[in-house]
Write a protein that holds these residues in place. Structure first.
Motif, mmCIF file in Angstrom:
data_model
loop_
_atom_site.group_PDB
_atom_site.id
_atom_site.type_symbol
_atom_site.label_atom_id
_atom_site.label_comp_id
_atom_site.label_asym_id
_atom_site.label_seq_id
_atom_site.Cartn_x
_atom_site.Cartn_y
_atom_site.Cartn_z
ATOM 1 N N CYS A 1 38.473 94.801 -8.467
ATOM 2 C CA CYS A 1 36.973 94.921 -8.342
ATOM 3 C C CYS A 1 37.047 94.029 -7.732
ATOM 4 N N ARG B 1 37.574 92.432 -22.253
ATOM 5 C CA ARG B 1 36.407 93.203 -21.176
ATOM 6 C C ARG B 1 34.995 93.630 -21.399
ATOM 7 N N GLN C 1 37.447 91.450 -16.154
ATOM 8 C CA GLN C 1 36.511 92.694 -15.862
ATOM 9 C C GLN C 1 36.981 94.308 -15.777
ATOM 10 N N CYS C 2 38.361 94.471 -15.385
ATOM 11 C CA CYS C 2 38.864 95.749 -15.253
ATOM 12 C C CYS C 2 40.070 95.554 -15.124
#
Length: 273
Positions: A70, A180, A48-49
């Motif tokens: 996150c 991502r 995700q990050c």
């Protein structure tokens, strides 16, 4: 010889894990755990990050790693060879409880070779861990130490490719920005409740398994028996199918071609087909 691969982009290089680190463990299960946890901690980035993951204390239930930025949680499963359509998991009741409460973690599936080289890594977002893909196993018999305990399997074969995001394939790492983007492409599933998420994920899986450039509403209706089995409390399967296709069109996952035909919008790599 024990070894791992480092996810440096675009190339993948090897890093040797000292022999004495794994040789001190007699159990193959323990060696697999030590190897896979070490590899993820050193090489895997949050889908995700893209930050590093922090290893959680041993015996933390259903949570092996946590993203420091996150707060995404991950449960790691490793296997010598390739994962099949079903993945063994823990207690059936606990799994259902986590899904229903929205507390389930993401999955990382790491496949390795006989000499401990990482061949594949697939990430499954928790938005795709729906009740309908959890299969109960037969409870342990009365003569077992944990008599009555019931485990489960996760039928990842029901998921669309977007639910199985490739991070390493055939020893080669996928670029992190691509991972991502693939991870974020289905974030819309998190907008609804558990039931709506289940219907969308299952519909996406049915459509993806057709493996055709376009399909008709009637093609999806052919899965009515499967949908009725997965959602036994729904008495309007066809109407629900039409609703899901409309939502997926509005979310950009599908395009409506007219005359009752649809097509999956093209995605850029990174998914398991």
């Amino acid at each position: 010889m024990f070894s791992t691969i480092i996810s440096s982009y675009p190339e993948v290089c090897e890093e040797r894990l000292p022999m004495n680190v794994l040789s001190q463990y007699k159990s193959a299960t323990q060696r697999a755990r030590v190897f896979s946890e070490s590899w993820i901690e050193k090489n895997f980035k949050c889908p995700q990050c893209s930050d590093a993951l922090q290893r959680m204390p041993n015996n933390t239930r259903a949570l092996d790693f946590l993203c420091r930025t996150c707060a995404q949680g991950f449960e790691l499963k490793s296997k010598r060879g390739a994962f099949g359509p079903t993945v063994p998991d823990g207690a059936y009741a606990s799994m259902l409880s986590r899904i229903r409460s929205g507390r389930d973690t993401n999955l990382i599936l790491l496949g390795y070779t006989e000499d401990y080289v990482t061949r594949s890594v697939v990430a499954i977002p928790n938005r795709f861990l729906i009740e309908e893909i959890i299969i109960p196993r037969k409870p342990l018999g009365e003569h077992c130490r944990r008599a009555g305990w019931q485990g489960c399997n996760i039928n990842i074969g029901l998921l669309p490719p977007e639910g199985r995001i490739v991070c390493v394939q055939n020893f080669v790492a996928v670029p992190q920005d691509e991972i991502r983007e693939n991870w974020k492409s289905t974030a819309f599933l998190e907008d609804g409740n558990a039931v709506s998420r289940s219907w969308l994920a299952v519909t996406m899986g049915i459509v993806s398994r057709m493996k055709t450039e376009s399909f008709s509403l009637a093609d999806v209706y052919n899965a009515e028996k499967e949908l009725a089995r997965l959602f036994p409390n729904n008495r309007s399967i066809k109407a629900k199918v039409r609703q899901q296709l409309q939502i997926l069109r509005d979310r950009g996952w599908l395009s409506f071609l007219g005359n009752g035909r649809y097509a999956i919008n093209p995605h850029q790599g990174g998914f398991v087909s």
